[in-house]
Design a protein around this motif. Structure first.
Motif, short mmCIF file in Angstrom:
data_model
loop_
_atom_site.label_atom_id
_atom_site.label_comp_id
_atom_site.label_asym_id
_atom_site.label_seq_id
_atom_site.Cartn_x
_atom_site.Cartn_y
_atom_site.Cartn_z
N VAL A 83 0.85 -1.19 0.00
CA VAL A 83 0.00 0.00 0.00
C VAL A 83 0.89 1.24 0.00
N ASP A 84 0.72 2.08 -1.02
CA ASP A 84 1.46 3.34 -1.11
C ASP A 84 0.63 4.44 -0.47
N LEU A 85 1.22 5.15 0.47
CA LEU A 85 0.51 6.20 1.20
C LEU A 85 1.03 7.58 0.83
N GLY A 86 0.17 8.58 0.98
CA GLY A 86 0.53 9.97 0.74
C GLY A 86 0.35 10.79 1.99
N TRP A 87 1.00 11.94 2.02
CA TRP A 87 0.95 12.85 3.17
C TRP A 87 -0.41 13.52 3.29
N SER A 88 -0.87 13.74 4.50
CA SER A 88 -2.08 14.51 4.77
C SER A 88 -1.71 15.68 5.67
N ILE A 89 -2.01 16.89 5.21
CA ILE A 89 -1.75 18.06 6.04
C ILE A 89 -2.74 18.12 7.20
N ARG A 90 -3.89 17.44 7.04
CA ARG A 90 -4.89 17.40 8.11
C ARG A 90 -4.54 16.25 9.06
N GLN A 91 -4.31 16.57 10.30
CA GLN A 91 -3.90 15.57 11.28
C GLN A 91 -4.78 15.59 12.52
N ALA A 92 -6.08 15.84 12.32
CA ALA A 92 -7.06 15.78 13.41
C ALA A 92 -8.43 15.55 12.80
N ASP A 93 -9.30 14.85 13.53
CA ASP A 93 -10.66 14.59 13.04
C ASP A 93 -11.37 15.87 12.65
N ARG A 94 -11.18 16.90 13.48
CA ARG A 94 -11.95 18.13 13.27
C ARG A 94 -11.58 18.86 11.99
N GLU A 95 -10.45 18.47 11.40
CA GLU A 95 -10.02 19.13 10.17
C GLU A 95 -10.62 18.49 8.93
N PHE A 96 -11.33 17.39 9.11
CA PHE A 96 -12.09 16.79 8.02
C PHE A 96 -13.56 17.17 8.21
N ARG A 97 -14.31 17.03 7.17
CA ARG A 97 -15.73 17.40 7.25
C ARG A 97 -16.62 16.25 7.66
N GLY A 98 -16.05 15.08 7.84
CA GLY A 98 -16.83 13.94 8.28
C GLY A 98 -15.93 12.76 8.59
N VAL A 99 -16.47 11.81 9.36
CA VAL A 99 -15.76 10.58 9.72
C VAL A 99 -16.67 9.40 9.42
N LEU A 100 -16.14 8.38 8.75
CA LEU A 100 -16.89 7.17 8.44
C LEU A 100 -16.06 5.94 8.80
#
Length: 733
Positions: free
Chosen positions: A99-116
């Motif tokens: 699995v190739d992964l990429g960087w995410s500048i968002r490092q907290a739940d609250r920085e996304f608009r939803g969780v599934l």
């Protein structure tokens, strides 16, 4: 059929539509990497480090590699420890299961608009059972559950589940008054008016009380505590004081500068005259709190200050939408603070450069625009050419701005959200770059409720070749500031909000001034505390014949001539590779943190590569004299490595410096459909292109870049264009 948790659009078997795939973070509970969906963001756990990257567990038995090339910083600068929860993007799954992964500048739940949650069988909200399509009405939240909602110390924004025992105990009991108030949806708090309640107990026009409040007040006997309640309201505090108020209940007033929906609370970024802070408001998991509150609204927030992973956040107990005089008072405080804080007291040019001093008014306007953007929580996008001079200028601004952003925002990663430096392959801000910028800023506005950015163009944007790109930004009312050491074209003067150019100050355009030197003084005006860090940058920005005042300044800062040359060459080499990336940490290491070893190592590569190319080019130069002007002509297609270092403009610069001896001399590098001109006299490239177009009318000759002496033409007319350009240059001497 389910519906998208972000926009409500009907979707097939999932819970998020195609356009919002990257706005949601997934908890993966499958057992096969083949179930992962490329481009999605996932929560993972750091498994360990290797020389080439970080291994991240997405689920038991499913591990991916975040290669160091995917990071936006150096591998050894990551503060992740094994066992830490992190957020990554799945780039792809290989046939062998890697699995190739990429960087995410968002490092907290609250920085996304939803969780599934993603099971092998499908997707569901964290509170739902697997297979639930999400169409049923959500269960009523109990008072225990609502009271405990908040972002956990581990960064989770999901509410804590109440136990069966707690539910059973509460089933037959009347809730206490404070519990009843907690049960009311946060979104139903006062959101329409800032007016105080009427003494009679009735609400003012437009005011909505929490569910149950009216009944409770009607049945209760009046007592002394009720009369004293208005005096118990908290006093307003400023955002800058919140770090010292963790665990306390506070009241803040400010303007909403950002809104994002997470899988738990809605997070409002609220800014007052001293800074900005995240405010979390909760109704139900993933449900928008206070739907009537948007970016630009003035609000009052009562809540408790908490700290999560070093970030200060306010857990909202009440959020009031202000209007009338109360809203005006908030905006007036912010505006007055902006005016007082944004305008620098004055400009002190580095090394006392008189040409820079003549540009003081424009530089102070530019500095004010940058500082105001920081205070208004507007992103700043810096565009500069991918040259040594351009990178030095961009790095100077970066050095000045990042500390101010850190001071203004409580989020530890704010500097990555509010400042972006995007190098340009060529010193022209054309439609390609402008379209890229417009696309990004509109996506950020529509998907993340970000304000439109301030664009700071240094060493670019001041010529007519950039007019179309500037015009595209102006359609959206975006502010653009252009700072260029070269004389600007008249057509650009009215196209941008702020233009700093020597000619505009009637100083004639000092040819000894580089963009890096000019912008270093600008950076010192933006943030005077970094002035000492910038003293050597002007000398680094000059490729040859740096003014003695800047050489002395660099020497006083501890950078002798050899060290300055190493820095210049190292930056030039790194600017060429991955030219579209800012390489923030690498450039900062070279210019500000390197003890000499890194720059010396990279500059050695620079010299080896350049000398190899120069030897080849020099051996294949064709010389001729036309009307008393000596020409060195080079076939850049046949005798340069077009897709390796050095780039053609840099190679021709060095070749021209070595061959020119003060006599009328010109170097012309001719490629398939473009050529570059270097001369010992002040020859206008535009005039040369116009004359060549007359001499070769079928070649569609046009100026492509004034700063780098670039002319474009139709490849089928190459020979005719070469003759026409040589004749035009000879006439211009």
């Amino acid at each position: 059929m389910g519906s998208c948790i972000i926009c409500g659009t009907d979707v097939g078997g999932g819970r998020v539509c195609d356009s919002h795939q990257e706005d949601v973070v997934f908890d993966f509970r499958g057992d096969s990497p083949d179930d992962l969906v490329p481009s999605r963001f996932y929560r993972g756990v750091v498994d360990g480090y290797a020389e080439f990257g970080v291994f991240v567990d997405l689920a038991p038995g499913v591990t991916g590699l975040l290669h160091r090339s995917e990071l936006d910083r150096r591998l050894d600068s990551l503060d992740w420890e094994p066992g830490d929860d992190v957020f990554v993007q799945v780039k792809g799954v290989r046939d062998n299961g890697n699995v190739d992964l990429g960087w995410s500048i968002r490092q907290a739940d609250r920085e996304f608009r939803g969780v599934l949650v993603q099971e092998s069988s499908g997707e569901h909200l964290p509170k739902e059972e697997p297979g639930d399509d999400g169409d049923d009405e959500p269960e009523e939240t109990t008072d225990v559950e609502t009271t405990d909602v908040g972002t956990t110390d581990e960064g989770s924004t999901e509410p804590e589940e109440s136990t069966d025992e707690a539910s059973a105990e509460d089933e037959n009991e009347e809730p206490a008054a404070d519990a009843v108030e907690a049960e009311a949806p946060v979104g139903d708090d006062v959101v329409e008016s800032d007016a105080d309640p009427d003494p009679s107990g009735e609400t003012m026009s437009g005011e909505v009380k929490p569910t149950g409040e009216a009944d409770a007040s009607a049945d209760a006997e009046p007592d002394a505590s009720a009369d004293a309640e208005p005096d118990a309201e908290p006093e307003r505090v400023s955002v800058e004081t919140l770090e010292d108020a963790v665990g306390e209940s506070v009241r803040i007033e400010g303007e909403v500068v950002g809104v994002r929906q997470t899988g738990g609370p809605t997070v409002f970024e609220v800014s007052d005259e001293t800074g900005a802070v995240d405010v979390a408001a909760f109704v139900d998991p993933g449900v928008r709190a206070h739907p009537g509150v948007e970016v630009g609204d003035a609000v009052r927030v009562d809540g408790e200050v908490e700290s999560h992973r070093g970030d200060v956040q306010v857990e909202s107990e009440a959020l009031v939408l202000l209007d009338g005089e109360a809203a005006e008072a908030v905006r007036r405080r912010i505006a007055e603070a902006l005016t007082d804080e944004a305008r620098p007291e004055g400009l002190q040019p580095l090394a006392g450069d008189e040409t820079v001093a003549e540009l003081a008014d424009g530089l102070l306007d530019a500095a004010e625009a940058v500082r105001r953007a920081i205070l208004e929580s507007r992103p700043i996008v810096v565009r500069h050419p991918a040259t040594a001079d351009g990178y030095v200028a961009g790095a100077a601004v970066e050095r000045a701005v990042l500390p101010l952003i850190r001071d203004e925002h409580s989020k530890s990663d704010a500097e990555y959200h509010y400042f972006t430096r995007r190098p340009l392959d060529e010193p022209v801000y054309g439609m390609d770059a402008a379209t890229n910028d417009a696309t990004r800023m509109l996506q950020d506005r529509d998907r993340h409720d970000e304000k439109l950015p301030l664009f700071l163009l240094v060493g670019t944007g001041s010529t007519t070749e950039s007019a179309d790109g500037i015009d595209l930004l102006s359609v959206y009312g975006v502010d653009a500031v252009v700072v260029d050491a070269a004389v600007a074209d008249p057509e650009t003067r009215d196209a941008v909000d702020t233009l700093v150019s020597p000619e505009l100050a009637d100083v004639g355009g000092d040819e000894t001034l580089s963009t890096g030197a000019l912008v270093a003084s600008l950076a010192s005006a933006i943030n005077g505390e970094v002035r000492a860090d910038l003293r050597h940058l002007p000398a680094v920005s000059y490729w040859a014949d740096a003014p003695e005042r800047y050489v002395d300044l660099a020497r006083d800062a501890g950078y002798d001539a050899e060290r300055v040359a190493e820095l210049r060459e190292a930056v030039a080499l790194e600017a060429y590779y991955q030219s579209y990336q800012d390489k923030r940490e690498l450039i900062a290491d070279l210019l500000f943190s390197d003890g000499g070893n890194l720059a010396a190592h990279v500059s050695e590569q620079f010299r080896e590569k350049l000398e190899t190319e120069i030897e080849t080019a020099d051996a294949n130069v064709v010389t001729e004299a036309v009307d008393g002007v000596e020409f060195a002509l080079l076939d850049t297609d046949g005798y340069t490595h077009r897709y390796d270092f050095p780039p053609t403009p840099l190679l021709l610069d060095d070749l021209h410096r070595r061959r020119a001896d003060g006599e009328p001399f010109a170097t012309v590098g001719v490629g398939t459909d473009e050529l570059y001109v270097r001369t010992t006299a002040d020859v206008s490239v535009r005039d040369v292109a116009e004359r060549a177009a007359e001499l070769a009318p079928n070649a569609d000759v046009a100026t492509a870049g004034v700063r780098e002496g670039k002319i474009e033409f139709l490849s089928g007319e190459r020979d005719a264009v070469e003759d026409a350009v040589v004749a035009a240059v000879a006439e211009a001497f």
